[in-house]
Design an enzyme around this catalytic site. Structure first.
Site, PDB file in Angstrom:
ATOM      1  N   GLU A  35       0.863  13.086  14.357  1.00 36.12           N
ATOM      2  CA  GLU A  35       0.789  11.965  13.422  1.00 36.12           C
ATOM      3  C   GLU A  35      -0.279  10.991  13.900  1.00 36.12           C
ATOM      4  O   GLU A  35      -0.246  10.553  15.049  1.00 36.12           O
ATOM      5  CB  GLU A  35       2.149  11.270  13.330  1.00 36.12           C
ATOM      6  CG  GLU A  35       2.169   9.943  12.607  1.00 36.12           C
ATOM      7  CD  GLU A  35       1.636  10.040  11.179  1.00 36.12           C
ATOM      8  OE1 GLU A  35       0.718   9.262  10.836  1.00 36.12           O
ATOM      9  OE2 GLU A  35       2.139  10.901  10.425  1.00 36.12           O
ATOM     10  N   LEU A 137      -5.652  15.107  13.619  1.00 34.24           N
ATOM     11  CA  LEU A 137      -6.220  16.437  13.495  1.00 34.24           C
ATOM     12  C   LEU A 137      -7.650  16.255  12.971  1.00 34.24           C
ATOM     13  O   LEU A 137      -7.855  15.898  11.811  1.00 34.24           O
ATOM     14  CB  LEU A 137      -5.386  17.293  12.540  1.00 34.24           C
ATOM     15  CG  LEU A 137      -5.715  18.791  12.511  1.00 34.24           C
ATOM     16  CD1 LEU A 137      -4.498  19.602  12.073  1.00 34.24           C
ATOM     17  CD2 LEU A 137      -6.884  19.104  11.588  1.00 34.24           C
ATOM     18  N   TYR A 218      10.417  -5.387 -11.901  1.00 32.29           N
ATOM     19  CA  TYR A 218       9.094  -5.228 -12.490  1.00 32.29           C
ATOM     20  C   TYR A 218       8.724  -6.571 -13.110  1.00 32.29           C
ATOM     21  O   TYR A 218       9.293  -6.976 -14.128  1.00 32.29           O
ATOM     22  CB  TYR A 218       9.101  -4.143 -13.565  1.00 32.29           C
ATOM     23  CG  TYR A 218       9.294  -2.745 -13.037  1.00 32.29           C
ATOM     24  CD1 TYR A 218       8.355  -2.172 -12.184  1.00 32.29           C
ATOM     25  CD2 TYR A 218      10.406  -1.990 -13.393  1.00 32.29           C
ATOM     26  CE1 TYR A 218       8.530  -0.881 -11.697  1.00 32.29           C
ATOM     27  CE2 TYR A 218      10.580  -0.706 -12.917  1.00 32.29           C
ATOM     28  CZ  TYR A 218       9.640  -0.153 -12.067  1.00 32.29           C
ATOM     29  OH  TYR A 218       9.807   1.120 -11.588  1.00 32.29           O
TER      30      TYR A 218
END
Length: 540
Positions: A35, A137, A218
């Site tokens: 990670e 990576l 919302y």
């Protein structure tokens, strides 16, 4: 450059990556998870685990941990459309957990991603996974039967080479592995690029609603960017999430962000403290599904495979289920009992479902807070029970039966029991104790035989021995509970639903995969050669 070798390398310690590592460990395969961030997410992000997800988590022994990690309050959420959190409410409704008890033995949970990741990481480590944070990576190449990856420890600057049999790309919607593997995508795009901000803030604010475990607001207000924002409660009393969308390149400072929070909350003098700020990368995609979930020995999971709006809460669930449906395939392949076709079947089964799910989430988004986007291309919102339990794999790791396979869904209340479908939940009894058919699936194949199917036990033992896979056999019927045939467990069928639900006769049997998908069925008497051929077909 240091070098090492692992069975499976998983890039990304989010829901998809950690689930994959956990389920791989359950099947005896230790994974290395890398990670790039320094630790697990501190953002609540996705919340809620549907019953099918909870069933999968139960096989790994963590369903109870998830249920315990949910916030206090009733297992429901309140959705409010308003001018502000404390202002005029335009519309509100309770999103109660539907009653799926006829379709699953386990109720849903309301655990946040923040807590879910920690449970998954802990269990993955218990099962043999190693998780390395601050590890990026940088590049990889596929070399025959291996993937060779270059990893960078961002804290020390040290690089190492890791060789693995499979690379699971669970590096999220910002990930680079998918593109590096040459996998293209399709989906809906926005007319403008934008960036979202997710702010965690603490304030003395009353945002509780009707004893619900969480509330989602919302906010529609012209003073906000784009005229809208979202405020969500978290697991921590007095802490909230504020989300708003900005044009690409626009990044207001802390004071301006604090002012927007006050506008969204409807409290001009609100005393608040911003504790975490996360910006999403600029992306035109509203939905995005990879054109294939596999390229050689690189397999996609989670947002790397399918990006969708959060409305409906299925992004996190599908990420966990990707790991559940993928892990056993990799494990059986690495053990040598399966061919490459088994892992390849993951794409054939999961990608069509991801396409439908992305469109359903988009339809939910349009209905709830973007009605201006509605047009003829927006999908009709599906019955949740059908969407969650009624999917029929069009092709994959099962022995297909003759007939029309155009339909992708069926009514789970009237299951067909056909191969490629979810094995239905049927209430059974063992020694007077209730048990579900869904409780019988986990790491091995399972053969469920009808009440007159005693001879299936020997056939199953012969077939499993020839193929080299674990296979558990259960005889199910009104009298089966009171007897044991050889080593086969006897299970009662008090409601008499089993034969019809699985589409077999009392003399027949049905083969179920470790991930609870029906692989094959027979309405006739025991035939070890037929069962052996079915297992070999499924295993590719």
């Amino acid at each position: 450059m240091a070098a090492e070798s692992v069975p499976v390398l998983v890039a990304g310690a989010g829901l998809a990556g950690l689930s994959t590592a956990m389920f791989l460990g359950l099947h005896g395969v230790p994974a290395l998870v890398v990670e790039r961030h320094a630790g697990l997410s501190v953002q609540p992000k996705a919340r809620g685990q549907m019953p099918a997800t909870m069933e999968a988590l139960a096989t790994a022994g963590v369903a109870e941990r998830f249920a315990a990690a949910a916030p206090p309050g009733k297992n429901l959420g309140v959705i409010v459309i308003a001018e502000s959190v404390t202002g005029t409410v335009l519309h509100d409704f309770v999103e109660a957990a539907p009653d799926f008890s006829r379709l699953s033995p386990i109720p849903m949970a309301a655990t946040s991603q923040e807590r879910a990741e920690r449970i998954l990481a802990g269990r993955a480590a218990e099962l043999g996974a190693e998780i390395r944070f601050s590890t990026a990576l940088e590049s990889f190449r596929q070399d025959g039967d291996e993937v060779v990856a270059s990893l960078l420890d961002t804290a020390t600057g040290r690089r190492r080479t890791v060789t693995s049999r499979y690379l699971v790309a669970a590096d999220g919607h910002k990930g680079t592995i998918r593109d590096a593997a040459g996998i293209t995508v399709h989906g809906r795009t926005s007319s403008r690029t934008s960036r979202s901000v997710f702010l965690q803030f603490e304030a003395d604010l009353d945002a509780s609603r009707k004893d619900a475990a969480f509330a989602l607001f919302y906010v529609q207000n012209p003073a906000l960017p784009g005229g809208s924002a979202t405020v969500v409660t978290t697991d921590h009393p007095g802490r909230y999430i504020f989300n708003s969308v900005f044009a690409a390149g626009e990044e207001p400072g802390p004071d301006r962000l604090a002012d927007m929070i006050r506008i969204a909350c409807g409290v001009p003098d609100l005393d608040l403290r911003i504790v975490d700020t996360a910006w999403s990368s600029s992306d035109r995609y509203v939905t995005r599904v990879a054109d294939t979930f596999q390229s050689g020995r690189v397999v996609l999971a989670g947002d790397a495979a399918h990006l969708m709006p959060p409305s409906g809460g299925q992004g996190g669930n599908s990420a966990v289920m990707d790991g559940y449906h993928l892990a056993w395939r990799i494990a059986y392949t690495l053990s040598g009992v399966a061919g490459p076709g088994l892992v390849a079947s993951y794409d054939a089964e999961r990608r069509p479902y991801a396409d439908v799910l992305a469109e359903q989430q988009y339809a939910n988004m349009v209905q709830r807070h973007a009605p201006h986007l509605h047009d003829d291309s927006v999908a009709e919102i599906m019955d949740p029970a059908v969407g969650l339990f009624g999917y029929l794999c069009p092709s994959g790791a099962f022995v297909a039966e003759p007939g029309d396979r155009d339909a992708l869904f069926e009514d789970p209340a009237s299951p067909s029991g056909r191969p490629g479908a979810r094995a239905p939940h049927v209430r059974l009894s063992r020694g007077g104790t209730p048990v579900s058919t869904r409780d019988l699936f986990g790491t091995a194949f399972t053969l469920l035989a009808g009440a007159e199917g005693d001879s299936w036990e020997k056939a199953a033992a012969d077939a499993a021995g020839a193929v080299g896979v674990p296979l558990e056999t259960h005889v199910v019927g009104s009298a089966a509970e009171t007897r044991v045939v050889g080593s086969a467990a006897g299970l009662g069928d008090p409601e008499g639903r089993f034969p019809a639900a699985y589409g077999i006769t009392a003399a027949g049997a049905v083969l179920v995969r470790p991930d609870g998908i029906i692989a094959w069925r027979s309405s006739g008497h025991a035939d070890s050669r037929e069962l052996e051929n079915a297992l070999r077909t499924v295993l590719g």
